[in-house]
Design a protein around this motif. Structure first.
Motif, PDB file in Angstrom:
ATOM      1  N   GLN A   3      22.546 -47.733  21.463  1.00  0.00           N
ATOM      2  CA  GLN A   3      23.076 -46.213  20.879  1.00  0.00           C
ATOM      3  C   GLN A   3      22.396 -45.466  19.815  1.00  0.00           C
ATOM      4  OE1 GLN A   3      27.290 -47.438  19.983  1.00  0.00           O
ATOM      5  NE2 GLN A   3      27.920 -46.168  21.814  1.00  0.00           N
ATOM      6  N   ASP A   4      21.548 -46.084  19.116  1.00  0.00           N
ATOM      7  CA  ASP A   4      20.744 -45.565  17.883  1.00  0.00           C
ATOM      8  C   ASP A   4      19.476 -45.056  18.472  1.00  0.00           C
ATOM      9  OD1 ASP A   4      19.590 -47.857  17.936  1.00  0.00           O
ATOM     10  OD2 ASP A   4      19.942 -48.294  15.917  1.00  0.00           O
ATOM     11  N   ALA A   6      17.348 -47.421  19.660  1.00  0.00           N
ATOM     12  CA  ALA A   6      16.216 -48.416  19.624  1.00  0.00           C
ATOM     13  C   ALA A   6      15.952 -49.161  20.978  1.00  0.00           C
ATOM     14  CB  ALA A   6      16.889 -49.418  18.877  1.00  0.00           C
ATOM     15  N   ARG A  42      13.096 -46.264  17.852  1.00  0.00           N
ATOM     16  CA  ARG A  42      14.755 -46.107  17.174  1.00  0.00           C
ATOM     17  C   ARG A  42      14.610 -44.708  16.612  1.00  0.00           C
ATOM     18  NH1 ARG A  42      11.641 -49.190  13.846  1.00  0.00           N
ATOM     19  NH2 ARG A  42      11.970 -48.650  11.243  1.00  0.00           N
ATOM     20  N   ARG A  43      15.834 -44.318  16.158  1.00  0.00           N
ATOM     21  CA  ARG A  43      16.043 -43.155  15.564  1.00  0.00           C
ATOM     22  C   ARG A  43      17.335 -43.193  14.526  1.00  0.00           C
ATOM     23  NH1 ARG A  43      16.531 -36.917  18.080  1.00  0.00           N
ATOM     24  NH2 ARG A  43      16.714 -36.046  16.158  1.00  0.00           N
ATOM     25  N   HIS A  44      17.194 -42.710  13.254  1.00  0.00           N
ATOM     26  CA  HIS A  44      18.325 -42.663  12.594  1.00  0.00           C
ATOM     27  C   HIS A  44      18.034 -41.114  11.717  1.00  0.00           C
ATOM     28  CE1 HIS A  44      18.908 -46.819  13.142  1.00  0.00           C
ATOM     29  NE2 HIS A  44      17.759 -47.210  12.996  1.00  0.00           N
ATOM     30  N   GLY A  45      19.034 -40.450  12.038  1.00  0.00           N
ATOM     31  CA  GLY A  45      19.008 -39.211  11.337  1.00  0.00           C
ATOM     32  C   GLY A  45      17.665 -38.420  11.522  1.00  0.00           C
ATOM     33  N   ASP A  46      16.934 -38.031  10.299  1.00  0.00           N
ATOM     34  CA  ASP A  46      15.915 -37.263  10.427  1.00  0.00           C
ATOM     35  C   ASP A  46      14.703 -38.379  10.347  1.00  0.00           C
ATOM     36  OD1 ASP A  46      17.041 -34.884  10.487  1.00  0.00           O
ATOM     37  OD2 ASP A  46      16.963 -34.664   8.189  1.00  0.00           O
ATOM     38  N   VAL A  48      12.540 -40.871  13.109  1.00  0.00           N
ATOM     39  CA  VAL A  48      12.349 -41.540  14.619  1.00  0.00           C
ATOM     40  C   VAL A  48      11.030 -42.481  14.564  1.00  0.00           C
ATOM     41  CG1 VAL A  48      11.907 -40.993  16.896  1.00  0.00           C
ATOM     42  CG2 VAL A  48      13.190 -39.312  15.547  1.00  0.00           C
TER      43      VAL A  48
END
Length: 127
Positions: A3-4, A6, A42-46, A48
Motif C-alpha cells: 500500500q505504501d 514498496a 517505496r514512497r512516504h509523503g514527499d 520516493v
C-alpha cells in the motif's frame, strides 16, 4: 507492491551511496523517472525511493529547502543496451541533451535533463 508503494524490503544499512535528488515538483519528477525505466520501490509523503538500471535514486521535495538552493548533478548510469534506453526515451517524447554517440573515452552514451536540470548520462562500455 504494498500500500505504501514498496516493491520489496531493503536493508538500509547496505544501501549506502544512493543519490538523493532535491526536486521542486515531486510528481513531475516521479513521472519523468518512471517514464525512463525507474520503478517505485517505496514512497512516504514527499519522499520516493526508485530502482532501475542497476541503481537506486531517492527523490525528495523538502519545503524547508529554499527554491534558490543550487541544484546540480550529472549521474552516469551504465546499462547493457544503451540503444534500447535511447529508444525508450524517444518513445516517451523526452528531449535529448547530448545525442547518442561512441565517445573517445570508451563509452557509447547520451544525456537527458531531468525536470530540475539534473543530467542523466546513460552509457554502455565499448568493446
Amino acid at each position: 507492491m504494498t500500500q505504501d508503494g514498496a516493491v520489496g524490503q531493503v536493508d538500509e544499512r547496505r544501501a549506502q551511496g544512493v543519490i538523493e535528488l532535491q526536486v521542486s515538483q515531486l510528481e513531475t519528477s516521479l513521472s519523468f523517472y518512471t517514464a525512463i525505466g525507474f520503478a517505485i520501490e517505496r514512497r512516504h509523503g514527499d519522499f520516493v525511493a526508485l530502482t532501475g538500471h542497476g541503481c537506486r535514486l531517492f527523490l525528495v521535495r523538502d519545503a524547508s529547502v529554499p527554491e534558490t538552493w543550487p541544484r546540480g548533478c550529472n549521474l552516469r548510469i551504465v546499462v547493457d543496451d544503451v540503444d534500447a534506453i535511447r529508444r525508450r526515451i524517444e518513445e516517451a517524447g523526452l528531449p535529448i541533451a547530448r545525442e547518442l554517440a561512441d565517445r573517445r573515452y570508451g563509452l557509447r552514451d547520451f544525456s537527458i535533463a531531468a525536470p530540475d536540470g539534473f543530467h542523466l548520462r546513460f552509457a554502455q562500455l565499448l568493446p
